[in-house]
Every structure is written in structure tokens, then in C-alpha cells.
Design a protein around this motif. Structure first.
Motif, PDB file in Angstrom:
ATOM      1  N   CYS B 252       0.868  -1.168   0.000  1.00 19.28           N
ATOM      2  CA  CYS B 252       0.000   0.000   0.000  1.00 19.28           C
ATOM      3  C   CYS B 252       0.908   1.222   0.000  1.00 19.28           C
ATOM      4  N   VAL B 253       0.635   2.167  -0.906  1.00 16.38           N
ATOM      5  CA  VAL B 253       1.498   3.353  -1.012  1.00 16.38           C
ATOM      6  C   VAL B 253       0.745   4.589  -0.535  1.00 16.38           C
ATOM      7  N   LEU B 254       1.369   5.312   0.396  1.00 20.52           N
ATOM      8  CA  LEU B 254       0.790   6.534   0.939  1.00 20.52           C
ATOM      9  C   LEU B 254       1.554   7.731   0.406  1.00 20.52           C
ATOM     10  N   ASN B 255       0.833   8.815   0.144  1.00 21.42           N
ATOM     11  CA  ASN B 255       1.487  10.081  -0.166  1.00 21.42           C
ATOM     12  C   ASN B 255       0.604  11.194   0.367  1.00 21.42           C
ATOM     13  N   ALA B 261      -1.831   4.063  -4.223  1.00 18.15           N
ATOM     14  CA  ALA B 261      -1.814   2.808  -4.984  1.00 18.15           C
ATOM     15  C   ALA B 261      -1.828   1.631  -4.035  1.00 18.15           C
ATOM     16  N   LYS B 262      -2.382   0.524  -4.532  1.00 18.45           N
ATOM     17  CA  LYS B 262      -2.387  -0.713  -3.765  1.00 18.45           C
ATOM     18  C   LYS B 262      -2.187  -1.844  -4.741  1.00 18.45           C
ATOM     19  N   GLY B 263      -1.430  -2.867  -4.368  1.00 20.36           N
ATOM     20  CA  GLY B 263      -1.263  -3.983  -5.293  1.00 20.36           C
ATOM     21  C   GLY B 263      -0.082  -4.848  -4.924  1.00 20.36           C
ATOM     22  N   GLU B 267       2.887  -4.791  -9.590  1.00 21.37           N
ATOM     23  CA  GLU B 267       1.943  -3.726  -9.933  1.00 21.37           C
ATOM     24  C   GLU B 267       2.421  -2.374  -9.407  1.00 21.37           C
ATOM     25  N   ILE B 268       2.940  -2.377  -8.174  1.00 18.28           N
ATOM     26  CA  ILE B 268       3.379  -1.128  -7.557  1.00 18.28           C
ATOM     27  C   ILE B 268       4.567  -0.537  -8.302  1.00 18.28           C
ATOM     28  N   GLN B 269       5.499  -1.425  -8.671  1.00 16.02           N
ATOM     29  CA  GLN B 269       6.723  -0.938  -9.320  1.00 16.02           C
ATOM     30  C   GLN B 269       6.439  -0.259 -10.651  1.00 16.02           C
ATOM     31  N   SER B 270       5.354  -0.695 -11.320  1.00 12.36           N
ATOM     32  CA  SER B 270       5.081  -0.123 -12.636  1.00 12.36           C
ATOM     33  C   SER B 270       3.984   0.941 -12.591  1.00 12.36           C
ATOM     34  N   ASN B 271       3.532   1.269 -11.370  1.00 12.16           N
ATOM     35  CA  ASN B 271       2.443   2.244 -11.253  1.00 12.16           C
ATOM     36  C   ASN B 271       2.969   3.671 -11.433  1.00 12.16           C
TER      37      ASN B 271
END
Ligand SMILES: Nc1ncnc2c1ncn2[C@@H]1O[C@H](COP(=O)(O)OP(=O)(O)OP(=O)(O)O)[C@@H](O)[C@H]1O
Ligand SMILES: [Mg+2]
Lengths: 350, 287
Positions: B252-255, B261-263, B267-271
Motif C-alpha cells: 500500500c502506497v501513501l502520499n 496505490a495498492k497492489g 503492480e506497484i513498481q510499474s504504477n
């Protein structure tokens, strides 16, 4: 040396020192080598050792500042005195020793109840509220004790508040305090109380509860995060500390024929705190030694007695400055290390 | 103990209600953690906003994001250091509304701290024993009177503490004062202490901080081993991407307090949103 061995050694050394001191005193007394003045101090010394060790449980081990320890002592002293007088009237067949022990238990109980009453509202709060409240408690209890009266009419105990008219003979007479107390305190019981206190505190510290108490002192949030009930363990340390102070108070009270509540003022609380701080926070042996030395010295040097608080203040400031000044601390550390280094070389050579 | 769970690259992630994903193997069971619209205000600053996350019973999940994104704040919300302004936190299906840190711990959540919080005057073993506080019990009087139960339970605590320390080969340090340990060892000790509480969800706040690549690699293996051995879920915050991508199943990515983003790791690396969040940060740093 590992920490565990060190802890064990410290415990053993503390008990050894106390027992050795007791034996030496007994030998000196037997051979009439101890001055009357010093002999008279033996029981108060025991009381103040118990006071210092028990306060160290609150301040050093639990990490809460208490400024009203003498208040607990006074509750123990006067409840013990009243109980002992009543027991004597009601059960004349009881031995002095039995009455003394019952008075000590009673003093501990009453003081413990006071500890609970203060702890329940205050120890739930975050922050240093305990210092303020215990400071007030010490003063309030002293003022209340100036307003209560107890008398014995045969074996009937009468009590009144703010009304110095009671039937029979006064046991406790408001501002005049306790009068006509039979001195039943003995050095042997004082020594036993010191041993009891050491046993309780050492065993507590090295148990599950004691570790919880220390954990809260070291890091409250971390202690909570592993599921420790902070209020419960702060209460535990505080109430045990109060019970022990009450027991010391009962022994103290039954060592004098008269005793006023004014003896247990803020100065008395601060004096015990000074014993603890100078002996080292958390160090039980330190409390035992500093209580003994700092109690005996001024009593022995009567002419300096009035400067006692001044000397304490100066020493206390010096310790604070020394403890917080990096240069000075560095010097002390270096000296300590070089001394220890020499010892180690000596060990190897041997 | 059941069979070790296969490597993460083979984990199939499936959608879960409340906009989340969990490992397929955990699908039938109550998730260890579920948050719904979680948020907190610090006097106007929305440090975390509309945070939805579900973690499966045996999942290793990652929480990443640039500095100040709100990751530690999420941990503080989950462990009830802060009461959320909005939303709910369910631990093992139980709503934690109004609970305190201790009650949350009893529900099975344990954590480490970004700024290490050891009982620094106590020994390494004592720190773990404090973690065992609610696992190996006896009361105050048993302790003061040293009744037979005291000796029995102390022995049990000692054995369990050493066994837990052996996860990181730290048995030989048991009698050291914890505050004098090197930084990396202190971080490991915090993990051991948290594990001692027998949690179902372990939160690790930057466990690899201050470790070299070799130590980080070792830590990664230990984290996977802890999950396999104890069959628990782990949520970790980490800036070291090799660790996150290597061990986390769901990420899960927070900003700026919001989930961007979640995955899975791939998936995260290419988001693109994630890349921008991190690159944007780097540009600022260079400027
Ligand atoms: N108690 C608080 N009061 C006010 N603001 C806070 C508080 N705690 C955190 N913040 C703010 O919330 C934001 C998120 O902080 P947080 O510590 O959660 O970031 P983080 O993602 O853990 O960052 P890092 O990677 O640097 O650890 C920051 O702007 C921080 O200043
Ligand atoms: Mg953080």
C-alpha cells in the motif's frame, strides 16, 4: 560480569552489610562500647532505612516523584500508637512484642489505605501530578492530625474531631500529639523490619510485577504496547511503598514517649528524598547506606544540626551539577576507570 | 505448525470488499486487520485521510511512501496511540473504537517503533520477559513470597525468552543491558519483544533502518520465517525497496496522507502514480 550476576551480588551484599552492621551493634552494646547517644539512634536509623528504601521503590524503581513520604510515616506512627495503647488497656496479658508487631501491621494497613486513596485518582493521569498531590497530602494529613483527639476510658477508645473534650485519659491530644506512650520499640524488631523491607523490595523488583514497574519507568508507551496495565503497576509500587512507610512510622512512634505531628512536615519528606537521591535512584544498598550516614552524622554533631538542611541543599546541588556537567562527569568517570583498571591488573597479578 | 507458505511471487492476490486485496489462501478467514475510511486531523493537518486497508491472516504486507506521508501515523492509529478522527479499525473483526493501547494489544496487535523504544536500563532478556507479561503469568504475592509457582513460571519465561531470542541468534546477549546494544541489535530486540506478546498482527516500523545490505537480506529472511513459524500477519513500513519488494505480498502506497496505490510488488513498481510520488520527492531533494 553479567547484569544478572551483578544483581544477585548486589542483593547478597546488601543483606550482608545489614546483618553485619546489626551483629556489630549488638556486640558493641553487649560490651558497653556504644555511646548512649548512638544507642538511642539505632531504632530511628532502622525507621529511616525503611523510609528511604520504600521511597526508592516509588522514586527510583517506579519513576514517580513523591514529596509526602513523611505523611505516610505519620499515619503509621499515630495509628500504631493508638492501637498499642488500646491493646494494653483491653488485653493486658499481651506481651510488648506482640503489641509492637500488631501496631506495625496496623500502621502499614492505615498508611496503605491512604496510599490507595491518593493513588487511584492521581496515578491514572499522565504527567508529574503525584509530586504535587503528595506534597499537599503531607501538609493536609499534618493539619488533620492537629484536629483529632483520642482518649481511653478503661478499655473504651473515644475519638473526636476538633473537640478536645473526651472522657478518660488522652492518648492523642491534637496539637500536643501523642503523650504518655510506652516505649515498646526494640532494635531487634527494627532490624527485622529492615530485613522484611529489603526482602519485599528485592523480591518484587526481580519478579514479573517488578519488571512491569521498571518497564513503565523506562518507556511508558512501549510498556503499554506490550499490554501492561500502567495504572495497576504504578499503584502497586506506590501502595507497597506507603505500607512500608507506615510500618516504619509505627516503629518510630513507639520509640518516644511523646510525639507531635509537626515532626512529619515537608522537611522530613524532603530529608528522606535526599537520602534516596544521594544513595542513588534505584540503588537499594545506596539508600540503606545514605540513610544511615546522613541520619547519624547530624545527630552526632549536634552543634551543626541547625545547618543540616543547608548542608543537604549544598550536597544536593553539587550532586545535580556533577551529574549533569559533562566535563565533571568525564573526570569522575576517568578516575573511576583508572581505579578499576588498577584493580583489574591487580587481579591478574594475583 | 503448518507447512511454510510458498514464496510471494506465487501468491495470488484477490480483491476483498472495502477496496483491498488479500492473499487467496486467507480469503475464507476474518482478516487480522481491516480499516474503513480511517483518518486523523492534527489541528487542521490531515495526516491520514480515507485510509482503507485489509490484511489477511498470514499476509506480509508493506506500507510505503515518501517521508512525512503518514505511515507512522497509521501505525499509531492502529495501535490506539491516537484515536482516529474518522473511520474504524477492526482487529480480528473487533471494532477498536474507544480502546486504549493496552486493550489493542490484548486484541493481538504488537509493534516496533521507528525511534526505538526499549526498556533501556533493563537487560535484553528482561525486555523479552516484559513482552511475555501476559503470556507467562503469576501474581505479585507469588513473586514477593517466591512460592513454587514463582520458580516454575520464571523458568518458563526464561526458556521462552531465550527461544524467541534465538530467532535472531541473540541468546548470548541475554544478560546485556539493552540500551548498550548496537542500533541494529536494538531493532531486532524490539521485534523479539513484540513477538513475545503472541500477536496475530505484527507491525514493524522501518525494521531495516541503519542496517547494511547483508543484514537487510538476513532480516528479510527472518521476517518470512517468523510469518511461517508463527502463522501471523506482518505489516511493515520500509524505505528499503529491495526488502519491501522481496518479502511483501500486498503493498500500500501513501502520499500526503492518502493511499495512491495498492497492489502486488510488480503492480506497484510499474504504477505511474507511485513513480511520480517518489521521483517528485527526489527532484525536490535535488533542488
Ligand atoms: N502528533 C502529531 N501532531 C501533529 N502532527 C503530526 C503528529 N504526528 C505526525 N504528524 C505529522 O503528520 C505527518 C505524517 O507523519 P508521519 O510520522 O506519519 O510520517 P511518516 O510517513 O512515518 O514519515 P517518515 O518516513 O519520515 O517516518 C507529518 O507531517 C507529521 O509532521
Ligand atoms: Mg515514520
Amino acid at each position: 560480569m553479567s547484569m544478572k550476576k551483578k544483581t544477585f551480588l548486589m542483593t547478597a551484599v546488601t543483606f550482608a552489610v545489614v546483618i553485619a552492621a546489626f551483629i556489630i551493634c549488638q556486640v558493641l552494646i553487649e560490651n558497653k562500647l556504644m555511646s548512649r547517644a548512638l544507642r538511642g539512634q539505632l531504632i530511628p536509623i532502622c525507621c529511616y532505612i525503611v523510609m528511604a528504601v520504600s521511597l526508592n521503590l516509588t522514586v527510583g524503581i517506579s519513576g514517580e516523584l513523591s514529596l509526602g513520604h513523611a505523611g505516610f510515616m505519620s499515619i503509621g506512627a499515630f495509628s500504631g500508637i493508638v492501637l498499642a495503647a488500646w491493646l494494653k488497656a483491653r488485653f493486658p496479658e499481651l506481651s510488648d512484642l506482640a503489641r509492637l508487631l500488631m501496631a506495625i501491621v496496623c500502621g502499614g494497613l492505615f498508611s496503605g489505605v491512604a496510599g490507595v486513596l491518593i493513588g487511584v485518582p492521581v496515578l491514572r493521569l499522565r504527567g508529574d501530578y503525584l509530586a504535587i498531590v503528595t506534597l499537599a497530602f503531607g501538609e493536609i494529613i499534618r493539619n488533620i492530625l492537629n484536629l483529632v483527639y483520642f482518649s481511653l476510658e478503661g478499655a473504651t477508645l473515644h475519638a473526636s474531631f476538633n473537640q478536645p473534650v473526651l472522657p478518660g485519659k488522652f492518648v492523642y491530644n491534637g496539637p500536643a500529639g501523642a503523650q504518655g506512650v510506652t516505649k515498646i520499640a526494640t532494635f531487634e524488631v527494627g532490624f527485622a523490619l529492615v530485613l522484611f523491607t529489603l526482602l519485599v523490595v528485592f523480591n518484587l523488583v526481580n519478579s514479573r510485577s517488578g519488571r512491569a514497574i521498571k518497564a513503565i519507568r523506562d518507556n511508558r508507551i512501549a510498556a503499554e504496547s506490550v499490554g501492561i496495565n500502567v495504572t495497576k503497576y504504578k499503584m502497586m509500587a506506590f501502595v507497597i511503598s506507603a505500607v512500608l512507610a507506615g510500618m516504619a512510622g509505627a516503629l518510630f512512634g513507639l520509640n518516644y514517649s511523646t510525639l507531635q505531628a509537626s515532626k512529619f512536615n515537608v522537611d522530613a519528606s524532603i530529608q528522606v528524598l535526599v537520602f534516596v537521591v544521594l544513595g542513588g535512584l534505584g540503588s537499594i544498598l545506596g539508600s540503606v547506606i545514605s540513610a544511615t550516614v546522613l541520619y547519624v552524622l547530624p545527630e552526632m554533631l549536634r552543634e551543626f544540626a541547625q545547618y543540616r538542611m543547608l548542608i543537604y541543599a549544598v550536597i544536593l546541588i553539587l550532586v545535580m551539577v556533577l551529574g549533569n556537567n559533562p566535563t565533571l562527569r568525564g573526570i569522575v568517570n576517568r578516575v573511576g576507570e583508572s581505579l578499576r583498571g588498577k584493580n583489574r591488573k591487580g587481579d591478574k597479578a594475583a | 505448525m503448518s507447512e511454510p507458505i510458498k514464496h510471494r511471487s506465487t501468491t495470488k492476490m484477490v480483491p476483498y470488499p472495502s477496496e483491498s486485496i488479500v492473499p487467496e489462501r486467507d480469503l475464507g478467514k476474518t482478516p487480522v486487520l481491516e480499516t474503513r475510511h480511517l483518518g486523523i486531523d492534527f489541528g487542521g493537518l490531515k495526516a491520514v485521510e480515507d485510509f482503507n486497508l485489509t490484511i489477511g491472516r498470514t499476509e506480509i504486507a508493506g506500507l510505503i511512501g515518501p517521508n512525512g506521508a503518514g505511515k507512522t501515523t497509521v501505525f499509531n492509529l492502529l495501535t490506539k496511540v491516537y484515536e482516529p478522527t474518522t473511520g474504524t479499525v477492526l482487529i480480528n473483526g473487533r471494532d477498536t473504537k474507544g480502546m486504549n493501547i493496552v486493550q489493542a494489544s490484548h486484541l493481538g496487535i504488537a509493534r516496533t517503533f521507528q525511534n526505538i523504544r526499549l526498556f533501556s536500563n533493563m537487560t535484553v532478556e528482561e525486555n523479552v520477559r516484559v513482552g511475555l507479561h501476559n503470556q507467562v503469568k503469576y501474581d505479585m504475592f507469588t513473586g514477593i513470597l517466591r512460592l513454587p509457582r514463582y520458580w516454575k513460571q520464571e523458568k518458563k519465561q526464561h526458556e521462552q525468552a531465550l527461544e524467541l531470542l534465538s530467532l535472531f541468534d541473540m541468546q548470548s546477549l541475554a544478560d546485556e543491558v539493552s540500551g548498550s546494544l548496537p542500533y541494529g541489535m536494538q531493532r531486532r530486540l524490539e521485534i523479539v519483544r513484540a513477538l513475545a506478546t503472541n500477536p496475530s498482527l505484527l507491525l514493524l516500523d522501518e525494521p531495516a533502518a541503519g542496517m547494511n545490505p547483508h543484514e537487510t537480506e538476513e532480516l528479510m529472511e527472518t521476517i518470512a520465517r517468523i510469518r511461517d513459524q508463527f502463522q501471523i500477519a506482518i505489516l511493515l513500513i520500509e524505505h528499503d525497496m529491495s526488502l519491501v519488494m522481496g518479502v511483501c505480498e500486498g503493498i500500500c502506497v501513501l502520499n500526503f496522507g492518502k493511499v495512491i496505490a495498492k497492489g502486488t510488488a510488480d503492480e506497484i513498481q510499474s504504477n505511474p502514480l507511485v513513480i511520480e510520488a517518489y521521483l517528485g520527492k527526489r527532484k525536490e531533494a535535488n533542488a
